[in-house]
Write a protein that holds these residues in place. Structure first.
Motif, short mmCIF file in Angstrom:
data_model
loop_
_atom_site.label_atom_id
_atom_site.label_comp_id
_atom_site.label_asym_id
_atom_site.label_seq_id
_atom_site.Cartn_x
_atom_site.Cartn_y
_atom_site.Cartn_z
N ASP A 163 3.65 44.92 -14.98
CA ASP A 163 3.44 46.18 -15.69
C ASP A 163 2.07 46.16 -16.38
O ASP A 163 1.79 45.26 -17.18
N ASP A 164 1.21 47.09 -16.04
CA ASP A 164 -0.12 47.23 -16.67
C ASP A 164 -1.03 46.03 -16.41
O ASP A 164 -1.93 45.75 -17.22
N CYS B 126 3.16 54.23 -15.06
CA CYS B 126 4.32 53.53 -14.55
C CYS B 126 5.28 54.39 -13.73
O CYS B 126 5.58 54.09 -12.58
N LYS C 291 12.45 46.18 -15.80
CA LYS C 291 12.13 47.53 -16.28
C LYS C 291 12.45 48.61 -15.24
O LYS C 291 12.11 48.47 -14.07
N HIS D 131 3.24 45.06 -20.57
CA HIS D 131 3.27 46.33 -21.30
C HIS D 131 3.44 46.08 -22.80
O HIS D 131 4.00 45.05 -23.20
N ASP E 108 2.02 47.98 -11.51
CA ASP E 108 2.35 49.41 -11.47
C ASP E 108 1.20 50.32 -11.90
O ASP E 108 1.24 51.52 -11.68
N ASN E 109 0.19 49.75 -12.52
CA ASN E 109 -1.04 50.48 -12.86
C ASN E 109 -2.03 49.49 -13.44
O ASN E 109 -1.68 48.34 -13.73
N LYS F 298 -5.53 51.86 -16.72
CA LYS F 298 -4.33 52.72 -16.87
C LYS F 298 -4.77 54.13 -17.26
O LYS F 298 -5.70 54.29 -18.06
CA CA Z 1 2.82 50.41 -16.45
#
Ligand code: CA
Ligand code: NG6
Length: 518
Positions: free
Chosen positions: A35-36, A75, A128, A278, A330-331, A360
Motif C-alpha cells: 500500500d502506497d 487505493c 486491507k 499506508h 496499489d499506488n 500518490k
Molecule cells: Ca494506497
C-alpha cells in the motif's frame, strides 16, 4: 479381468492421471500488494537508505519489471481494477471509499478470484480491503456495512472462498477484523456503532484530546481516537473486537500461513493485501527504529518481513516451485498523508519515487509506476524486464495461466500478458496504458511506447514533489513527455510534437468512449 472391463479400468486410470496432471500443472498464485509503496522504496529498485532483503530475493529469483504499473494513483480504483480487470473510471463511485461504503464490486461481476475459483482454485483475500461491504443504500435503509450483523455482499460474493480483512484502511474507522461475513470477536452486549457525525458532545476526538495522542495528525484524521491515534470517522463500542495497529502485519502472516497450510494439496490463490506502508504507520515495536527514515522506513522493513515469512512458508510446505508470486503496489508514494510521523523530516537521500516525478494522487509516472516482481522458480528465468505490465492485467493473465476462459463482456481492460509476466523470451507486454488519479476527476495519463500524455480535468496536479507537504500545482490541461529521453517528466514537449499529442488525445478519448480496451 475380461478385456472390456480391463479397457474401462485402464481408461479410468488414464483419465484420473490426466486430471491430476492438469491440477498439478496449475500453480498456486499469491499476489502481494503493498500500500502506497513507491518505485524507489525497496533496495532492488535502487533504495540505498534501507534494505529489503526478502523483496530483493524475490526479484533476484524472478522477473523485476521496470515498467510495472498499477492502474490508478489511489487505493480503491487500483484494487477495483486489479480484481475486475475494468478501468475504474468506467464505473461510478470507485474513488477512495469512506468507512461506511457499500460493496463496490457487485455480485455477478467477474473477478480474478471468481475466474480462478472456476478453474478449481481455493481463493482468499487477507489484509486491507477498502472496496466497501454490505448492500446499497435505499430510501428506507442507509445501506453499507451492517457491522453487528452480516457483512454481505463482500469478497465472498465475488469469488473469494475466504476473507480476513481490515475493512477499509487503517486511518478510517473501525479498527476491527472482518472474517468472512462478520466482525471477529464482537461482543453483542457491546455493539459497534460507526458513523460520520460525532456521537455525543463528550466523545473524545483528535481535536479535543490532541495532547493525549501517541501520533499527532497533520491534516484530516482528527475524529475518533483508538490506540492513541485519531482517525477518519467516528465509532463507539466493539471494544473486544478492536485490534492494535502494531499487530496487523503479524495477523496477516498468521492467517495467510493457515490458509496456505490448509490448501497445500490443491491450487490456491491468495491475495495478500498488506496495509503497509499506508498511514498511520505504526509498525510492530520490534521494527520501530530499524531505519533512519522514521516509521515510514520501518513500515517498509515490516512489509519486507511479511514477504520473507510467506516465502518461508512456501519453502516449508515445499510449494515454492509450484507457486507464482506477484509483488506489486496499489499506488505511488506519499510522505505526509495526514499524520506527523516524521516522513518528510527524515527523508534524507531516500527517493521514494525513484527517478520518477509525482506519487500518490498523481498521473505523473511516480503515481502508478511501482515495484512489480514475478517469481516462479521452475518457470521464470531470473532477469529484468522492460515490458509494460499492469495490475489490471492480472485477471486475464492469471485466467490464461489456469486455462480459464474470460468472456468478452468481462475484464474489458485486462490484457493477457502472461508470457511477459513469466519472462518468456520475445514476449511483449502492453503497448499502451491509461493511468488515472482517484475518482472521476477527468485527470488521466496515457503511456504509449515512449510517449506519455497527461490530461488534467481541473488543470491542477497533486503531489508532484513527493518530498514536500502535499500540494496542488497549476498545470496546463495537456502535457506531453518523452519518457525515453526524460523519464522524470520534467520537459513538456507538447508544442514540439503536435501530431503525437493529437493522436494520443484522440486515443485517450477513444478508450474512454469505447467502454473497453481489450
Ligand atoms: Ca494506497
Ligand atoms: C485521503 C486521506 C489519506 C488517505 C487517502 C486514501 C485525508 C486528509 N487524506 O482522503 O490519508 O487515507 O485518502 O489512501 O483524510 S488510499 O491509499 O487508501 O487510497
Amino acid at each position: 479381468m475380461p478385456l472390456n472391463r480391463f479397457r474401462y479400468f485402464l481408461f479410468s486410470c488414464l483419465t484420473l492421471m490426466a486430471a491430476t496432471l492438469v491440477a498439478q500443472d496449475k500453480p498456486n498464485v499469491i499476489v502481494i500488494m503493498a500500500d502506497d509503496l513507491g518505485y524507489g522504496d525497496v533496495s532492488c529498485y535502487g533504495a540505498t537508505e534501507l534494505e529489503t532483503p526478502n523483496i530483493d530475493r524475490l526479484a533476484a529469483e524472478g522477473q523485476r519489471f521496470t515498467s510495472g504499473y498499477c492502474s490508478a494513483s489511489t487505493c480503491t480504483p487500483t484494487r477495483y481494477s486489479m480484481l475486475t480487470g475494468n478501468y475504474a473510471f468506467r464505473t461510478k463511485r470507485t474513488g477512495i471509499a469512506p468507512p461506511s461504503a457499500p460493496a463496490i464490486i457487485k455480485p455477478g461481476v467477474e473477478t480474478v478470484a471468481s475466474l480462478l475459483q472456476k478453474a478449481g482454485y481455493k481463493t482468499a483475500v487477507i489484509g486491507k480491503w477498502h472496496l466497501g461491504l454490505g448492500k446499497e443504500s435505499t430510501k428506507s435503509d442507509p445501506g453499507g456495512p451492517d457491522w453487528n450483523g452480516e457483512l454481505n455482499p463482500g469478497p465472498l460474493e465475488i469469488g473469494f472462498d475466504h476473507c480476513f480483512l481490515l475493512p477499509t484502511t487503517n486511518d478510517r474507522v473501525p479498527q476491527v477484523y472482518v472474517e468472512d461475513h462478520r466482525v471477529l470477536n464482537l461482543d453483542p452486549k457491546d455493539p459497534l456503532w460507526v458513523g460520520r457525525k460525532k456521537p455525543s458532545a463528550d466523545h473524545p476526538t483528535g481535536i479535543t484530546h490532541r495532547s493525549t495522542l501517541k501520533m499527532d495528525w497533520s491534516h484530516g484524521h482528527n475524529a475518533t481516537i483508538h490506540n492513541g491515534i485519531s482517525r477518519i470517522g467516528f465509532y463507539t463500542g466493539g471494544h473486544a473486537a478492536r485490534f492494535r495497529d502494531e499487530d496487523l502485519a503479524d495477523k496477516w502472516v498468521e492467517k495467510s500461513n493457515e490458509f496456505m497450510e490448509a490448501n497445500q494439496d490443491n491450487p490456491f490463490f491468495l491475495f495478500f493485501s498488506s496495509h503497509d506502508i499506508h498511514v498511520p504507520r505504526i509498525p510492530h515495536e520490534r521494527f520501530q527504529g530499524k531505519t533512519e527514515l522514521g516509521f515510514r522506513g520501518d513500515a517498509i522493513i515490516q512489509l519486507d518481513w511479511c514477504v520473507g515469512e510467506i516465502m518461508k512458508t512456501l519453502d516449508r510446505l515445499k510449494l515454492t516451485d509450484k507457486t507464482l508470486v506477484v509483488f506489486c503496489s496499489d499506488n505511488g508514494p506519499v510522505l505526509d498523508d495526514g499524520y506527523a510521523d516524521g516522513a518528510i523530516e527524515k527523508i534524507g537521500k531516500h527517493r521514494a519515487g525513484g527517478p520518477f516525478t509525482g506519487g500518490k494522487y498523481s498521473v505523473y509516472e511516480g503515481g502508478t509506476r511501482t515495484p512489480f516482481i514475478t517469481r516462479w522458480p521452475t518457470r521464470i528465468k531470473p532477469g529484468v524486464s522492460d515490458e509494460m505490465v499492469c495490475t489490471i492485467d492480472l485477471p486475464s493473465s492469471l485466467a490464461a495461466l489456469a486455462g480459464q476462459k474470460v468472456e468478452d463482456k468481462d475484464c474489458v481492460d485486462s490484457h493477457n500478458v502472461i508470457d511477459a509476466l513469466l519472462g518468456k523470451p520475445g514476449a511483449t507486454g502492453r503497448d499502451h496504458l491509461v493511468q488515472q488519479d482517484n475518482g472521476a476527476s477527468g485527470t488521466y495519463g496515457l503511456r504509449e511506447g515512449d510517449w506519455k500524455l497527461q490530461r488534467y480535468g481541473k488543470k491542477r496536479a497533486r503531489n508532484i514533489v513527493v518530498e514536500a507537504k502535499l500540494a496542488n500545482t497549476a498545470v496546463d490541461e495537456f502535457q506531453l513527455f518523452n519518457l525515453a529521453k526524460d523519464p522524470g517528466e520534467k520537459e513538456n514537449v507538447l508544442k514540439e510534437n503536435p501530431e503525437v499529442a493529437k493522436k494520443m488525445k484522440a486515443k485517450l478519448n477513444q478508450i474512454i468512449e469505447d467502454g473497453r480496451s481489450r
